[in-house]
Design a protein around this motif. Structure first.
Motif, mmCIF file in Angstrom:
data_model
loop_
_atom_site.group_PDB
_atom_site.id
_atom_site.type_symbol
_atom_site.label_atom_id
_atom_site.label_comp_id
_atom_site.label_asym_id
_atom_site.label_seq_id
_atom_site.Cartn_x
_atom_site.Cartn_y
_atom_site.Cartn_z
ATOM 1 N N THR A 10 35.091 33.464 37.178
ATOM 2 C CA THR A 10 34.999 34.512 38.053
ATOM 3 C C THR A 10 33.850 34.590 38.816
ATOM 4 O O THR A 10 32.806 34.233 38.193
ATOM 5 C CB THR A 10 35.135 35.742 37.501
ATOM 6 N N ARG A 37 43.704 26.516 47.275
ATOM 7 C CA ARG A 37 43.191 27.747 47.158
ATOM 8 C C ARG A 37 44.074 28.813 47.425
ATOM 9 O O ARG A 37 45.335 28.384 48.138
ATOM 10 C CB ARG A 37 42.355 28.207 48.402
ATOM 11 N N ALA A 40 45.508 36.094 47.896
ATOM 12 C CA ALA A 40 46.236 37.332 47.383
ATOM 13 C C ALA A 40 47.750 37.158 47.990
ATOM 14 O O ALA A 40 47.876 37.312 49.224
ATOM 15 C CB ALA A 40 45.712 38.451 47.497
ATOM 16 N N SER A 86 37.545 34.355 50.061
ATOM 17 C CA SER A 86 37.965 34.916 48.952
ATOM 18 C C SER A 86 39.380 34.302 48.613
ATOM 19 O O SER A 86 40.092 34.320 49.473
ATOM 20 C CB SER A 86 37.954 36.708 48.973
ATOM 21 N N PHE A 88 41.675 32.639 44.990
ATOM 22 C CA PHE A 88 41.882 31.847 43.887
ATOM 23 C C PHE A 88 41.766 30.490 43.764
ATOM 24 O O PHE A 88 42.782 29.910 44.551
ATOM 25 C CB PHE A 88 43.040 32.414 43.061
ATOM 26 N N GLY A 113 41.491 27.887 36.745
ATOM 27 C CA GLY A 113 41.215 28.519 38.144
ATOM 28 C C GLY A 113 39.803 29.400 38.198
ATOM 29 O O GLY A 113 39.247 29.582 37.172
ATOM 30 N N SER A 114 39.332 29.632 39.528
ATOM 31 C CA SER A 114 38.041 30.287 39.648
ATOM 32 C C SER A 114 38.462 31.454 40.621
ATOM 33 O O SER A 114 38.698 31.074 41.799
ATOM 34 C CB SER A 114 36.994 29.309 40.242
ATOM 35 N N ARG A 115 38.131 32.649 40.169
ATOM 36 C CA ARG A 115 38.466 33.678 41.267
ATOM 37 C C ARG A 115 37.301 34.137 41.874
ATOM 38 O O ARG A 115 36.305 34.611 41.462
ATOM 39 C CB ARG A 115 39.076 34.846 40.568
ATOM 40 N N THR A 117 35.329 36.408 44.802
ATOM 41 C CA THR A 117 35.316 37.376 45.708
ATOM 42 C C THR A 117 34.228 37.615 46.555
ATOM 43 O O THR A 117 32.940 37.364 46.127
ATOM 44 C CB THR A 117 35.337 38.852 44.945
ATOM 45 N N SER B 41 47.382 34.851 37.804
ATOM 46 C CA SER B 41 46.109 34.582 37.658
ATOM 47 C C SER B 41 46.001 32.976 36.867
ATOM 48 O O SER B 41 45.073 32.758 35.940
ATOM 49 C CB SER B 41 45.367 35.404 36.964
#
Lengths: 119, 109
Positions: A10, A37, A40, A86, A88, A113-115, A117, B41
């Motif tokens: 993250t 990618r 949301a 922004s 995931f 994964g890398s979130r 923001t 997630s």
């Protein structure tokens, strides 16, 4: 066995800052590598894929870039992040050769994964 | 690239069999059909792949009719942990895979 590592998990970055996401694969040679990618509530968007060192194909024009400096290393970068970046980010790998009754090239293994923001 | 169409969402109860159908009317001769599962997630996880007829593994079955214009993923006796998004993809291994929005399966007690 093969494993895929992706980091950071993250991160929160201000608009205009640079970005570097890294992905490495172990236990296989000459993998196909991918960056996806997922915004949301949406599906996965393919950003880049690579079939070999230094060979990068871009699917979507944007302010992101990818590099493959080593056979099993794939890096996603940006010089200046936008709010719309922004999401995931997922790294994945596959192999090209086919197994018996299985098209291995279509069997992708994803990282955790890398979130990201962007504020 | 063959385009796929699948339901946006499905509801089921624990213990029931769930069948998710995917349409791919313009599938090419060299295309295989691959299904993935994605939890929130997390990255998608490969479930099953087939070319024609029926394929079964420890997780699911995949039914493909003779014309290959559709496929059905069958999940036997689902549990709460099967709640996820399921993606159907079609490709020949040389073109990149395109993930659509998938089917959101909600399993209730």
């Amino acid at each position: 066995s093969q494993t895929i590592h992706q980091w950071p998990a993250t991160l929160v970055q201000p608009v205009g800052s640079p970005l570097s996401l890294e992905c490495t694969v172990e236990g296989t040679s000459n993998p196909n590598l991918y960056w996806y990618r997922q915004a949301a509530g949406r599906g996965l968007q393919l950003l880049f894929y690579s079939v070999g060192i230094g060979q990068i194909s871009s699917e979507v024009p944007q302010n992101l870039s990818a590099s493959r400096p080593q056979d099993r290393q794939f890096i996603l970068s940006s010089k200046k992040l936008l709010l719309s970046d922004s999401g995931f980010y997922l790294c994945a790998w596959s192999v090209l050769s086919s197994g018996t009754g299985v098209l291995l090239a279509n069997v992708l293994t994803f990282g955790a994964g890398s979130r990201l923001t962007v504020l | 690239l063959a385009k796929t169409t699948q339901p946006i969402s499905m509801d089921s109860y624990e213990g029931q069999e769930v069948n998710i159908t995917c349409s791919h009317n313009n599938i090419a001769t060299n295309d295989y059909i691959t299904w993935y599962q994605q939890f929130p997630s997390q990255g998608p996880r490969f479930i099953i792949q087939g070319y024609k007829t029926k394929v079964t593994n420890e997780v699911a079955s995949l039914f493909i009719p003779a014309d290959r214009k559709s496929s059905t993923l069958s999940l036997p006796r689902v549990s709460l942990s099967d709640t996820a998004v399921y993606y159907c993809l079609v490709g020949d291994g040389y073109s990149t895979l395109t993930f659509g929005k998938g089917t959101m399966l909600l399993v209730s007690p």
